[in-house]
Design an enzyme around this catalytic site. Structure first.
Site, short mmCIF file in Angstrom:
data_model
loop_
_atom_site.label_atom_id
_atom_site.label_comp_id
_atom_site.label_asym_id
_atom_site.label_seq_id
_atom_site.Cartn_x
_atom_site.Cartn_y
_atom_site.Cartn_z
N ARG A 1 59.45 48.40 51.95
CA ARG A 1 59.20 47.08 52.21
C ARG A 1 58.53 46.84 53.34
O ARG A 1 57.57 46.18 53.57
CB ARG A 1 60.73 46.48 51.97
CG ARG A 1 60.41 44.71 52.31
CD ARG A 1 61.34 43.93 51.88
NE ARG A 1 62.62 44.32 51.92
CZ ARG A 1 63.63 44.37 52.78
NH1 ARG A 1 63.23 44.08 54.09
NH2 ARG A 1 64.70 44.88 52.78
N TYR B 1 42.59 24.76 48.69
CA TYR B 1 43.03 25.52 47.51
C TYR B 1 44.25 24.96 46.90
O TYR B 1 45.27 24.72 47.67
CB TYR B 1 43.05 27.34 47.66
CG TYR B 1 43.76 27.83 46.59
CD1 TYR B 1 42.79 28.21 45.59
CD2 TYR B 1 44.90 28.40 46.46
CE1 TYR B 1 43.21 28.61 44.51
CE2 TYR B 1 45.53 28.96 45.22
CZ TYR B 1 44.68 29.16 44.42
OH TYR B 1 45.03 30.05 43.29
N ASP C 1 40.97 30.02 55.64
CA ASP C 1 40.90 30.82 54.28
C ASP C 1 39.75 31.21 53.83
O ASP C 1 38.57 30.31 53.66
CB ASP C 1 41.53 30.03 53.00
CG ASP C 1 41.50 30.78 51.58
OD1 ASP C 1 40.80 31.64 51.59
OD2 ASP C 1 42.28 30.33 50.99
N LYS D 1 40.00 38.10 44.67
CA LYS D 1 38.78 37.69 44.17
C LYS D 1 37.73 38.62 44.84
O LYS D 1 37.60 39.85 44.06
CB LYS D 1 38.46 36.33 44.98
CG LYS D 1 39.68 35.30 44.77
CD LYS D 1 39.82 34.80 43.36
CE LYS D 1 41.38 34.10 43.14
NZ LYS D 1 41.60 33.08 43.85
C1 PLP Z 1 42.70 32.38 44.45
C2 PLP Z 1 42.71 31.71 45.81
C3 PLP Z 1 43.84 31.73 46.51
C4 PLP Z 1 45.24 32.39 46.08
O1 PLP Z 1 45.14 33.59 45.92
P1 PLP Z 1 46.11 34.55 44.84
O2 PLP Z 1 45.57 35.88 44.97
O3 PLP Z 1 45.83 33.99 43.35
O4 PLP Z 1 47.44 34.09 45.29
C5 PLP Z 1 43.88 31.09 47.94
N1 PLP Z 1 42.64 30.69 48.44
C6 PLP Z 1 41.55 30.63 47.52
C7 PLP Z 1 40.24 29.96 48.11
C8 PLP Z 1 41.51 31.21 46.23
O5 PLP Z 1 40.44 31.20 45.64
#
Ligand code: PLP
Length: 380
Positions: free
Chosen positions: A46, A98, A170, A195
Site C-alpha cells: 500500500r 472538472y 489540473d 487521458k
Molecule cells: C478525467 C479527468 C479527471 C478525473 O480523472 P479520473 O482518472 O477519471 O479519475 C480530472 N480532471 C480532468 C481535467 C479530467 O479530464
C-alpha cells in the site's frame, strides 16, 4: 535532456536486477524483513511498490518536480491532495473545474468544513477578490473543460504568493509535454493519467506532482494512510503508454489544427473553442505559457438535430466520455460531464445543448473530416 529523450531515458527504465528494458510488474503485497530493529525500504505495498515508484519517478522528471505520487485515478489524486487542507480552510476554484472535482469540493469537502468559491478564472481580479483571510489555495484548470478557457498561470501565481497561499493546477489536457506549471511557479500539479499520459484508453490512474519536498511528504502520508496508490499492473501499462507521449501529442495536435480549421468554415458550425485558433480570447496567454494548444476542443452546432445526427452518426470518432486516447472521442458535455449541473447554471456557463467536445486521436485527419461531414449532413 529534452523531453523527447526524457520520455525514453528520464525515469527508472532499466531493471537493475536483470538489465531488462523496463521495470517488472511487482504483483506482490508484502516483503520479507530481516531485522526486528530496522525494516527494509519495502514492507507493505500500500505504501511502496517498485513498479509504481518507477512511474512516479518518470512523471516527476517530466513535470520538473522533486516528487510525484501515482494514484488509482485522477479523482483519487485530486481528493487525496485536497486532504492537505483543514476544517476552516477556503479555496478559490475556477468555475468550469472538472465535474468530479466540483462534486467532491461542493458536497464532501464542504461537509468537512473546507469551502470553495467558484470564479471565472480568466479574470485575475475575480480570483483575487474571492480571496479572504481563510483562503489557503487557488485551484485551476487551463485550458478548461469543455470551453477551453485560459487562465494566466503566472498572474495567478503572483496573486497566490502575495497572499501567502498555494496554487494547484489540473494539467490533464496539456500533459507535461505541452505545459509545466511547476516551472511557472505553481505548487501542485494534478493529473488524470487516464487521458493523454497513458493514452490508450485502458487504465484509470492519476498523479500529484510537487517541487517542495515537505509538501510531497504530506501528500505521500495521506496517500499511504488512505491507500489510494496505483496498482502495479496499471503502473506498468502507464509506463509503457507514456513513452510515446510526444509522438502521440504531436500528431493529435496536428490533426486537431486541421479539423478545427475545417469546422470553423463549416456551415453547420457556429463556433469553435480551441486555443490553437488566433481568434480564441486566451490565444496569446496560452501561447505564452504552453508549447501547443493540445488535442481537445469543443464546438457549437446550428441545432439540436445536427448535434444528435453528429453524435449518433459518426463512425470513427467514438461517442463516449473521456479523452486523450489514440482513438478520437466525441462527447456531449450537457448530458455527460456536466449532466449533474442544473440546466440554468449549465447554460449560464455556456454549456449549451448544441455543444460537442472532440478529443482528436491518431486516425488520418481527412478520414475524420469525411466522417464528421457525413454525420452532420451536408449543408444546402
Ligand atoms: C478525467 C479527468 C479527471 C478525473 O480523472 P479520473 O482518472 O477519471 O479519475 C480530472 N480532471 C480532468 C481535467 C479530467 O479530464
Amino acid at each position: 535532456m529534452n523531453i523527447a529523450t526524457k520520455l525514453i531515458h528520464g525515469g527508472a527504465n532499466i531493471d537493475p536486477q536483470t538489465g531488462a528494458l523496463g521495470v517488472p510488474i511487482y504483483q506482490i503485497s508484502t516483503y520479507r524483513q530481516t531485522s526486528v530493529d530496522h525494516f527494509g525500504k519495502y514492507d507493505y505495498a500500500r505504501g511502496d511498490n517498485p513498479t509504481r515508484e518507477a512511474l512516479e519517478e518518470t512523471i516527476a522528471t517530466l513535470e520538473g518536480g522533486t516528487r510525484c505520487l501515482a494514484f488509482s485515478s485522477g479523482m483519487a489524486a485530486i481528493s487525496t491532495t485536497l486532504m492537505i487542507f483543514s476544517p476552516g480552510d477556503h479555496l478559490v476554484v475556477c468555475d468550469d473545474v472538472y465535474g468530479g472535482a466540483y462534486r467532491v469540493l461542493s458536497t464532501i469537502f464542504t461537509r468537512m468544513g473546507i469551502s470553495s468559491t467558484f470564479v471565472d478564472a480568466t479574470d485575475l481580479t475575480a480570483i483575487e477578490s474571492a480571496i479572504g483571510p481563510e483562503t489557503k489555495g487557488i485551484y485551476l484548470e487551463t485550458p478548461s473543460n469543455p470551453l477551453l478557457k485560459i487562465t494566466d498561470l503566472r498572474g495567478a501565481v503572483d496573486i497566490a504568493r502575495r497572499h501567502g497561499i498555494i496554487t494547484l493546477v489540473d494539467n490533464t489536457f496539456m500533459t507535461p509535454y505541452l505545459q509545466r506549471p511547476l516551472e511557472l511557479g505553481c505548487d501542485i500539479v494534478l493529473h488524470s493519467g487516464t487521458k493523454f499520459i497513458n493514452g490508450h484508453s485502458d487504465v484509470i490512474c492519476g498523479f500529484a506532482v510537487v517541487k517542495d519536498t515537505e509538501l510531497g511528504k504530506r501528500i505521500r502520508y495521506i496517500q499511504n494512510a488512505f491507500g489510494t496508490g496505483l496498482g502495479p499492473q496499471d503502473s506498468f501499462l502507464t509506463l509503457r503508454g507514456v513513452k510515446t507521449l510526444k509522438v502521440r501529442m504531436d500528431q493529435s495536435q496536428l490533426n486537431s489544427m486541421k479539423i478545427a480549421a475545417w469546422l470553423r468554415s463549416h456551415g453547420r458550425v457556429t463556433a469553435v473553442h480551441y486555443p490553437g485558433l488566433a481568434e480564441h480570447p486566451g490565444y496569446a496567454i496560452h501561447a505564452g505559457q504552453a508549447d501547443g494548444p493540445g488535442a481537445v476542443f469543443s464546438f457549437e452546432l446550428d441545432s439540436f438535430e445536427t448535434t444528435k445526427r453528429l453524435l449518433e452518426g459518426s463512425h470513427l470518432a467514438v461517442f463516449a466520455v473521456s479523452l486523450g486516447g489514440v482513438e478520437s472521442i466525441l462527447s456531449y458535455p450537457a448530458r455527460m460531464s456536466h449532466a449533474s449541473v442544473p440546466a440554468e447554471e449549465r447554460l449560464r456557463k455556456g454549456i449549451t445543448d448544441t455543444l460537442v467536445r472532440l478529443s482528436v486521436g491518431l486516425e488520418d485527419p481527412d478520414d475524420l473530416i469525411a466522417d464528421l461531414e457525413q454525420a452532420m449532413g451536408r449543408t444546402a
